[in-house]
Scaffold this motif. Structure first.
Motif, PDB file in Angstrom:
ATOM      1  N   ASP A   1      -9.002 -11.803  10.888  1.00  0.00           N
ATOM      2  CA  ASP A   1      -7.967 -10.867  11.313  1.00  0.00           C
ATOM      3  C   ASP A   1      -7.226 -11.375  12.544  1.00  0.00           C
ATOM      4  OD1 ASP A   1      -8.693  -9.156   9.249  1.00  0.00           O
ATOM      5  OD2 ASP A   1      -9.987  -7.937  10.526  1.00  0.00           O
TER       6      ASP A   1
ATOM      7  N   SER B   1       1.718   5.168   1.043  1.00  0.00           N
ATOM      8  CA  SER B   1       1.484   6.274   1.967  1.00  0.00           C
ATOM      9  C   SER B   1       1.954   7.543   1.271  1.00  0.00           C
ATOM     10  CB  SER B   1       2.285   6.077   3.263  1.00  0.00           C
ATOM     11  OG  SER B   1       2.172   7.227   4.075  1.00  0.00           O
TER      12      SER B   1
ATOM     13  N   SER C   1      -4.849  -6.081   6.353  1.00  0.00           N
ATOM     14  CA  SER C   1      -6.182  -6.584   6.000  1.00  0.00           C
ATOM     15  C   SER C   1      -6.148  -7.307   4.658  1.00  0.00           C
ATOM     16  CB  SER C   1      -7.191  -5.442   5.944  1.00  0.00           C
ATOM     17  OG  SER C   1      -7.379  -4.902   7.232  1.00  0.00           O
ATOM     18  N   ARG C   2      -5.350  -6.788   3.755  1.00  0.00           N
ATOM     19  CA  ARG C   2      -5.218  -7.414   2.434  1.00  0.00           C
ATOM     20  C   ARG C   2      -4.582  -8.798   2.548  1.00  0.00           C
ATOM     21  NH1 ARG C   2      -7.136  -9.055  -1.837  1.00  0.00           N
ATOM     22  NH2 ARG C   2      -5.851  -8.992  -3.691  1.00  0.00           N
TER      23      ARG C   2
ATOM     24  N   ARG D   1      -2.115   3.846   8.480  1.00  0.00           N
ATOM     25  CA  ARG D   1      -3.247   3.427   7.636  1.00  0.00           C
ATOM     26  C   ARG D   1      -2.779   2.498   6.534  1.00  0.00           C
ATOM     27  NH1 ARG D   1      -6.644   3.761   3.569  1.00  0.00           N
ATOM     28  NH2 ARG D   1      -8.842   4.082   3.899  1.00  0.00           N
ATOM     29  N   ALA D   2      -1.653   2.821   5.889  1.00  0.00           N
ATOM     30  CA  ALA D   2      -1.138   1.958   4.822  1.00  0.00           C
ATOM     31  C   ALA D   2      -0.784   0.574   5.378  1.00  0.00           C
ATOM     32  CB  ALA D   2       0.077   2.598   4.164  1.00  0.00           C
TER      33      ALA D   2
ATOM     34  N   GLU E   1       0.860  -1.187   0.000  1.00  0.00           N
ATOM     35  CA  GLU E   1       0.000   0.000   0.000  1.00  0.00           C
ATOM     36  C   GLU E   1       0.893   1.232   0.000  1.00  0.00           C
ATOM     37  OE1 GLU E   1      -3.298   0.143  -0.278  1.00  0.00           O
ATOM     38  OE2 GLU E   1      -3.357  -2.049  -0.370  1.00  0.00           O
TER      39      GLU E   1
ATOM     40  N   VAL F   1      -4.131  -1.338   6.080  1.00  0.00           N
ATOM     41  CA  VAL F   1      -4.767  -1.802   4.843  1.00  0.00           C
ATOM     42  C   VAL F   1      -3.991  -2.997   4.283  1.00  0.00           C
ATOM     43  CG1 VAL F   1      -5.326  -1.173   2.453  1.00  0.00           C
ATOM     44  CG2 VAL F   1      -5.793   0.440   4.312  1.00  0.00           C
TER      45      VAL F   1
END
Length: 86
Positions: A46, A14, A31-32, A24-25, A12, A28
């Motif tokens: 998770d 940033s 989660s990916r 946040r990156a 991800e 994500v």
């Protein structure tokens, strides 16, 4: 869990070069990793990331950083919150 010999990786971007802004990156990407395990046919949530070694690789971009998280699931499922009550 079934993915003991699989390795999952997600990247991800940033838009900041400051590590304190990469949360946040990272979230994500994590989660990916779970989504990729689902796509590979594994039954994971998770919570299966608890107690696992996740690898972080950061590369600089013109305006920030690419955050790559990788995960090779362990052979035994991690304990989730429901297991801790027993």
């Amino acid at each position: 869990m079934g993915s003991a010999e699989k390795k999952f990786s997600a990247t991800e971007e940033s838009d900041s070069k400051h590590p304190s802004d990469w949360g946040r990156a990272m979230a994500v990407a994590m989660s990916r990793l779970v989504e990729l395990a689902h796509e590979a046919g594994d039954v994971v949530e998770d919570e299966n990331l608890y107690g696992e070694d996740l690898h972080l690789y950061v590369t600089e971009t013109d305006h920030g950083a690419n955050i790559t998280m990788s995960w090779t699931p362990s052979t035994s499922p991690s304990r989730g919150p429901a297991d801790e009550d027993q």
